[in-house]
Design a protein around this motif. Structure first.
Motif, PDB file in Angstrom:
ATOM      1  N   LEU A 122       0.849  -1.188   0.000  1.00  0.00           N
ATOM      2  CA  LEU A 122       0.000   0.000   0.000  1.00  0.00           C
ATOM      3  C   LEU A 122       0.885   1.238   0.000  1.00  0.00           C
ATOM      4  O   LEU A 122       1.670   1.460   0.928  1.00  0.00           O
ATOM      5  CB  LEU A 122      -0.926   0.012   1.213  1.00  0.00           C
ATOM      6  N   ARG A 163      -6.379   2.752   4.528  1.00  0.00           N
ATOM      7  CA  ARG A 163      -5.929   1.454   5.037  1.00  0.00           C
ATOM      8  C   ARG A 163      -7.102   0.595   5.511  1.00  0.00           C
ATOM      9  O   ARG A 163      -6.995  -0.630   5.547  1.00  0.00           O
ATOM     10  CB  ARG A 163      -4.928   1.643   6.182  1.00  0.00           C
ATOM     11  N   ARG A 214      -3.443  -3.178  -0.413  1.00  0.00           N
ATOM     12  CA  ARG A 214      -2.236  -2.910  -1.189  1.00  0.00           C
ATOM     13  C   ARG A 214      -2.594  -2.260  -2.517  1.00  0.00           C
ATOM     14  O   ARG A 214      -3.727  -2.360  -3.000  1.00  0.00           O
ATOM     15  CB  ARG A 214      -1.414  -4.179  -1.421  1.00  0.00           C
ATOM     16  N   GLU A 226      -5.900  -7.704  -5.549  1.00  0.00           N
ATOM     17  CA  GLU A 226      -5.541  -7.187  -4.222  1.00  0.00           C
ATOM     18  C   GLU A 226      -5.221  -8.335  -3.269  1.00  0.00           C
ATOM     19  O   GLU A 226      -5.922  -9.325  -3.227  1.00  0.00           O
ATOM     20  CB  GLU A 226      -6.692  -6.371  -3.654  1.00  0.00           C
TER      21      GLU A 226
END
Length: 292
Positions: free
Chosen positions: A32, A54, A59, A292
């Motif tokens: 990320l 977050r 990521r 992801e």
């Protein structure tokens, strides 16, 4: 269902009479990596924005753009004039003029340029209050982004599942070819011995050679592990959790087993099938880079 790391979302929020536009762009990345691009008025929101990202994204490279129409937003900065200090500077300039016989009168640039006569009050807007006003627009942009990532994730899952099923079919094909290869080897060995020295044909010795060949070509363990990896890969595609790294690891293991099958190959047909599997694994690897 899996999500793609690629997407784009927009939203708007109101700060008094000013409309602030929020844009969020996301592309694939191993980790990320969030960046905020905004006027200085919003720099204090970076930690809050990254915290919110977050919560939704595990990521990817994510870029957040904050912009507004008009010249500026009231940031709370104000010019302060110290008139008492300006009077003292003026008297000092007059004293210099009389003492040294200077004919120039004090002018505006002298007074405004004098140290600390004009200062800027930097009492800015409360970042918490600013965030509370921007939050609805940011959440709206994040929702659009997430919807796009989910939609692309569905397309990715269909493609990945199709390629996995094809690899499973090719694996089953190899499992059927290997016994045929062993039998063909036995027949060819008998023909060669029979053509060269039929009287010297030793059935026990022949069986030993065939057993050695069978053991060398045995890929049953590799086939079993490969099928297990494929089944696990397909299960991960249905997960709502981020599984990109685990899919990438499984592909490495699948590639390892396929290479072993290829090295044990006892026939051209198995070798050709292994090449097909490796081609599909490479396509899977390219696609998984965006999961992801």
């Amino acid at each position: 269902m899996i999500k793609s790391m690629t997407g784009y979302g927009t939203g708007n929020a109101s700060l008094g009479d000013t409309v602030v536009s929020v844009e969020i762009k996301a592309v694939n990345s191993k980790f990320l990596d969030a960046k905020l691009y905004s006027p200085p008025e919003f720099h204090g929101l970076e930690m809050e924005i990254k915290k919110r990202l977050r919560q939704s994204i595990s990521r990817g490279r994510v870029e957040v753009f904050l912009n507004y129409d008009g010249d500026s937003i009231d940031s709370g900065k104000k010019l302060m004039i110290d008139w008492a200090l300006a009077d003292q500077y003026f008297q000092a300039f007059q004293s210099f003029k009389e003492r040294f016989g200077i004919h120039q009168d004090p002018n505006l640039s002298m007074l405004t340029g004098a140290k600390e006569v004009i200062t800027v009050s930097r009492k800015g807007a409360d970042p918490g209050e600013t965030w509370r006003k921007l939050e609805p627009g940011f959440d709206a942009a994040l929702k659009v982004l997430d919807d796009m990532r989910q939609e692309e994730g569905k397309t990715l899952a269909i493609d990945l599942a199709g390629r996995c099923n094809l690899i499973r079919e090719l694996t089953q094909k190899i499992a059927k070819i290997v016994p045929q290869t062993v039998e063909a080897y036995r027949e060819k060995l008998e023909e060669r011995i029979g053509a060269i020295a039929p009287q010297e044909l030793d059935q026990n010795r022949l069986n030993q050679e065939v057993c050695y060949f069978t053991d060398r070509c045995d890929v049953s363990e590799e086939i079993t592990r490969l099928k297990s990896h494929i089944q696990q890969f397909l299960r991960f595609l249905e997960s709502s959790e981020p599984v990109g790294r685990r899919l990438d690891f499984l592909l490495q293991e699948m590639n390892r087993e396929t290479n072993t099958v290829g090295s044990k190959s006892g026939s051209a047909e198995v070798s050709h099938t292994v090449v097909e599997i490796k081609g599909e694994l490479e396509k899977l690897r390219e696609q998984v880079q965006n999961v992801e």
